[in-house]
Design a protein around this motif. Structure first.
Motif, PDB file in Angstrom:
ATOM      1  N   UNK A  88      10.984   4.450  13.564  1.00  0.00           N
ATOM      2  CA  UNK A  88      10.177   3.578  13.719  1.00  0.00           C
ATOM      3  C   UNK A  88       9.305   3.271  12.674  1.00  0.00           C
ATOM      4  N   UNK A  89       9.572   3.737  11.211  1.00  0.00           N
ATOM      5  CA  UNK A  89       8.849   3.397  10.308  1.00  0.00           C
ATOM      6  C   UNK A  89       9.321   2.855   9.194  1.00  0.00           C
ATOM      7  N   UNK A  90       9.172   1.411   9.009  1.00  0.00           N
ATOM      8  CA  UNK A  90       9.765   0.773   7.883  1.00  0.00           C
ATOM      9  C   UNK A  90       9.971   1.405   6.680  1.00  0.00           C
ATOM     10  N   UNK A  91      10.924   1.071   5.771  1.00  0.00           N
ATOM     11  CA  UNK A  91      11.175   1.540   4.447  1.00  0.00           C
ATOM     12  C   UNK A  91       9.949   1.437   3.720  1.00  0.00           C
ATOM     13  N   UNK A  92       9.250   0.122   3.523  1.00  0.00           N
ATOM     14  CA  UNK A  92       8.072  -0.118   2.761  1.00  0.00           C
ATOM     15  C   UNK A  92       6.984   0.860   3.183  1.00  0.00           C
ATOM     16  N   UNK A  93       6.961   1.141   4.454  1.00  0.00           N
ATOM     17  CA  UNK A  93       5.713   1.974   4.612  1.00  0.00           C
ATOM     18  C   UNK A  93       5.813   3.470   4.652  1.00  0.00           C
ATOM     19  N   UNK A  94       7.167   3.880   4.413  1.00  0.00           N
ATOM     20  CA  UNK A  94       7.007   5.500   4.278  1.00  0.00           C
ATOM     21  C   UNK A  94       6.185   6.161   3.439  1.00  0.00           C
ATOM     22  N   UNK A  95       6.295   5.649   2.259  1.00  0.00           N
ATOM     23  CA  UNK A  95       5.169   6.379   1.247  1.00  0.00           C
ATOM     24  C   UNK A  95       3.911   6.574   1.892  1.00  0.00           C
ATOM     25  N   UNK A  96       3.438   5.338   2.378  1.00  0.00           N
ATOM     26  CA  UNK A  96       2.055   5.276   2.872  1.00  0.00           C
ATOM     27  C   UNK A  96       1.777   6.217   4.254  1.00  0.00           C
ATOM     28  N   UNK A  97       2.939   6.424   5.210  1.00  0.00           N
ATOM     29  CA  UNK A  97       2.794   7.269   6.285  1.00  0.00           C
ATOM     30  C   UNK A  97       3.049   8.769   5.737  1.00  0.00           C
ATOM     31  N   UNK A  98       3.839   9.023   4.653  1.00  0.00           N
ATOM     32  CA  UNK A  98       3.926  10.359   4.471  1.00  0.00           C
ATOM     33  C   UNK A  98       2.759  10.734   3.644  1.00  0.00           C
ATOM     34  N   UNK A  99       1.907  10.010   2.879  1.00  0.00           N
ATOM     35  CA  UNK A  99       0.600  10.574   2.384  1.00  0.00           C
ATOM     36  C   UNK A  99      -0.420  10.743   3.299  1.00  0.00           C
ATOM     37  N   UNK A 100      -0.430   9.899   4.619  1.00  0.00           N
ATOM     38  CA  UNK A 100      -1.375  10.165   5.551  1.00  0.00           C
ATOM     39  C   UNK A 100      -1.044  11.787   6.253  1.00  0.00           C
ATOM     40  N   UNK A 101       0.292  11.693   6.516  1.00  0.00           N
ATOM     41  CA  UNK A 101       0.437  13.073   7.231  1.00  0.00           C
ATOM     42  C   UNK A 101       0.340  14.022   6.217  1.00  0.00           C
TER      43      UNK A 101
ATOM     44  N   UNK B  63       0.729  -1.176   0.110  1.00  0.00           N
ATOM     45  CA  UNK B  63       0.045   0.129   0.009  1.00  0.00           C
ATOM     46  C   UNK B  63       0.960   1.048  -0.007  1.00  0.00           C
ATOM     47  N   UNK B  64       0.961   2.020  -1.213  1.00  0.00           N
ATOM     48  CA  UNK B  64       1.755   3.156  -1.081  1.00  0.00           C
ATOM     49  C   UNK B  64       1.163   4.592  -0.832  1.00  0.00           C
ATOM     50  N   UNK B  65      -0.287   4.664  -0.595  1.00  0.00           N
ATOM     51  CA  UNK B  65      -1.093   5.652  -0.105  1.00  0.00           C
ATOM     52  C   UNK B  65      -2.207   5.321   0.550  1.00  0.00           C
ATOM     53  N   UNK B  66      -2.684   6.488   1.085  1.00  0.00           N
ATOM     54  CA  UNK B  66      -4.143   6.236   1.727  1.00  0.00           C
ATOM     55  C   UNK B  66      -4.683   7.779   2.022  1.00  0.00           C
ATOM     56  N   UNK B  67      -5.907   8.049   1.629  1.00  0.00           N
ATOM     57  CA  UNK B  67      -6.659   9.247   1.759  1.00  0.00           C
ATOM     58  C   UNK B  67      -8.093   8.843   2.602  1.00  0.00           C
ATOM     59  N   UNK B  68      -8.749   9.965   3.262  1.00  0.00           N
ATOM     60  CA  UNK B  68      -9.713   9.952   3.764  1.00  0.00           C
ATOM     61  C   UNK B  68     -10.805  10.543   2.749  1.00  0.00           C
ATOM     62  N   UNK B  69     -11.864   9.850   2.165  1.00  0.00           N
ATOM     63  CA  UNK B  69     -12.812  10.461   1.384  1.00  0.00           C
ATOM     64  C   UNK B  69     -14.041   9.955   1.812  1.00  0.00           C
ATOM     65  N   UNK B  70     -15.161  10.651   1.880  1.00  0.00           N
ATOM     66  CA  UNK B  70     -16.547  10.064   2.148  1.00  0.00           C
ATOM     67  C   UNK B  70     -16.670   9.136   3.375  1.00  0.00           C
ATOM     68  N   UNK B  71     -16.080   9.597   4.385  1.00  0.00           N
ATOM     69  CA  UNK B  71     -16.282   8.773   5.490  1.00  0.00           C
ATOM     70  C   UNK B  71     -15.458   7.374   5.411  1.00  0.00           C
ATOM     71  N   UNK B  72     -14.558   7.095   4.546  1.00  0.00           N
ATOM     72  CA  UNK B  72     -13.774   5.926   4.319  1.00  0.00           C
ATOM     73  C   UNK B  72     -12.589   6.133   4.123  1.00  0.00           C
ATOM     74  N   UNK B  73     -11.688   5.088   4.208  1.00  0.00           N
ATOM     75  CA  UNK B  73     -10.188   5.182   3.647  1.00  0.00           C
ATOM     76  C   UNK B  73      -9.995   4.656   2.459  1.00  0.00           C
ATOM     77  N   UNK B  74      -9.406   5.342   1.553  1.00  0.00           N
ATOM     78  CA  UNK B  74      -9.090   4.894   0.365  1.00  0.00           C
ATOM     79  C   UNK B  74      -7.751   4.614   0.175  1.00  0.00           C
TER      80      UNK B  74
END
Length: 522
Positions: free
Chosen positions: A428-441, A146-157
């Motif tokens: 404590x953010x693994x390399x493979x999760x950094x893009x996802x975490x950065x998108x949430x921030x 999972x490379x990114x996530x956004x909140x949209x219409x009461x859901x997580x995309x």
């Protein structure tokens, strides 16, 4: 039961089946297994669970992959159960699966191979998925990042590396602890092992006469020594780190009952939200030790005078104390993991910084101890002159003719092979999760915590931004360590997994009562 009462129950059950939950789980390691098991045991609406992880063999995580038998977990079976409220779950699995593990001769309890525990995780995940499917859930494993996530219409995309999108009602980040940090930018250099796990893959290529230096002195470094010894390594081995602190030696298990420093008391404080000075917690621990007749000065010495003995001398002393009748250390080892996530948010920023700066290594050493048989092996190697433990590391460079030179406060140390077994980086953010975490921030859906990972709510592990919790996003495991302190042990994953499960169910039911709806499985 009367007909009318039975009809009412049946109606309620049918009503529950009309509601659905769509849950996304990012990561398929031990944290995800604890969460799946909690969900499969809960009285919840039906729905769909999608787990995202590209690994070939899910559920085991990095530490519990198939590996050499010498690499063993450092906890007894009761502390490794993934079933909330059932500490004997793992022990039953060992018996039923035919794994006859010889008990440690010093403590009388078994310490299983990490690979065996990985089998338990995989079997537990399969059983949880089967239970969910029997109840009408859809469960899928997507082998992608999972490379990114956004909140949209009461859901997580969620967006994956394959370019697909998945919308979930709730998402739980179970991204693990990551790999050792390459502090000296040596990845790819000849003779440098960037990650020792799995030992079965990384160690056989090392020449049996080579001088091997291991960066780090924690449990991963100890596993590396055990793996080298098991394959007959004859050359010198050096554990080299900044502080030279080895894990403590586990004492014989004794059932300790907490009277004052109890999770119930501290959770009550946490619910009130009142700040708790560190001095108040110290006084509470003193009452605990005094009422139990335990030796407070001895325990204080272990915590506050960590450097009073050399690492090998400390190891030797602690091995003689395996059957110590004084239970003070056992009290600490139970209290810190059980109460850490509740206590930590109540401390002031200054108190948290003080603990991390001055006492973190001692607490982690004492609360994450090694089996006594492991200590015996290390002492035998040290007494034979094959193993050395060195502190004061402040630099590493590759030699022109091959090998490496490690600069310490006492001497320069040369080695042929360098194995990287340091702890993951502080964030404590693994390399493979950094893009996802950065998108949430970036989207304002998450916030970095100053002590590492992401900010989360104490009671529910929901991600928070400026103190406001998200009802849709949770973090389970080391990603929440900055907020909750002790998050990486299996008991902590089990407790937090149950909390997250209940938080999702409660929110779904409240949302349905506020806005009734009937959904088909999406």
């Amino acid at each position: 039961m009367s007909r009318s009462a039975g009809g009412t129950v049946a109606t309620r059950r049918r009503a529950r089946l009309l509601r659905t939950m769509d849950i996304g789980i990012v990561g398929a390691g031990a944290a995800a297994v604890c969460l799946l098991d909690a969900l499969s045991q809960a009285d919840s609406p039906v729905g769909r669970v999608t787990v995202f992880d590209p690994v070939a063999r899910p559920w085991r995580g990095r530490p519990y992959a198939t590996d050499v038998p010498a690499a063993r977990v450092n906890a007894v079976p009761r502390e490794m159960s993934i079933r909330h409220g059932d500490p004997d779950h793992f022990a039953r699995w060992l018996r039923q699966s035919g794994h006859l593990v010889a008990p440690d001769p010093w403590t009388g309890t078994p310490f299983v191979a990490r690979a065996v525990y990985g089998d338990y995780l995989a079997d537990s995940a399969a059983a949880a998925i089967a239970r969910l499917r029997e109840r009408g859930w859809q469960v899928a494993l997507e082998r992608t990042v999972v490379t990114a996530a956004v909140l949209a219409d009461e859901r997580v995309v969620l967006r994956t590396a394959k370019g697909r999108h998945h919308a979930a009602d709730y998402t739980v980040l179970c991204v693990g602890v990551g790999r050792p940090h390459d502090s000296y930018a040596l990845r790819g250099r000849p003779g440098f092992v960037a990650d020792p796990y799995p030992l079965a893959r990384s160690l056989p290529a090392i020449h049996p006469e080579a001088h091997v230096a291991v960066l780090g002195s924690g449990l991963t470094a100890v596993d590396t020594v055990l793996g080298l010894t098991a394959q007959g390594h004859q050359g010198p081995i050096s554990l080299v780190s900044r502080h030279g602190v080895l894990p403590a030696v586990r004492q014989r298990p004794v059932d300790v009952e907490l009277r004052h420093f109890t999770p119930e008391r501290l959770r009550a404080w946490a619910r009130r939200g009142d700040p708790v000075p560190l001095a108040r917690l110290v006084d509470l621990m003193r009452r605990e030790l005094a009422d139990g007749g335990h030796d407070e000065p001895r325990l204080a010495e272990e915590i506050f005078d960590l450097g009073r003995q050399g690492p090998v001398d400390r190891l030797r002393r602690q091995l003689t104390e395996v059957d110590d009748p004084d239970l003070g250390l056992r009290v600490l080892q139970r209290a810190v993991p059980e109460t850490g996530p509740d206590v930590w948010p109540l401390l002031s920023a200054a108190d948290r910084t003080h603990i991390l700066t001055h006492h973190y290594r001692a607490l982690m050493s004492l609360c994450c101890p090694m089996p006594p048989s492991t200590a015996v092996t290390l002492l035998a190697l040290a007494d034979a002159g094959q193993l050395r433990v060195r502190s004061g590391l402040h630099g590493v460079r590759q030699r022109a003719g091959g090998g490496f030179t490690l600069a310490t406060a006492h001497e320069d140390l040369s080695c042929d092979t360098l194995v990287n077994a340091v702890s993951p980086p502080a964030h404590r953010i693994p390399v493979q999760a950094r893009a996802l975490v950065a998108s949430l921030v970036a989207a304002g859906a998450a916030a970095a915590h100053p002590h590492g990972g992401l900010a989360v709510e104490r009671a529910t592990s929901r991600l928070t931004v400026e103190g406001r919790p998200s009802t849709r996003l949770h973090a389970l495991g080391d990603l929440a360590a900055g907020s909750l302190f002790f998050t990486f042990g299996i008991p902590s994953l089990v407790d937090r997994g149950a909390d997250i499960t209940q938080a999702m169910i409660t929110h779904a039911e409240l949302a349905d009562r506020a806005s009734p709806r009937v959904l088909a499985l999406r």
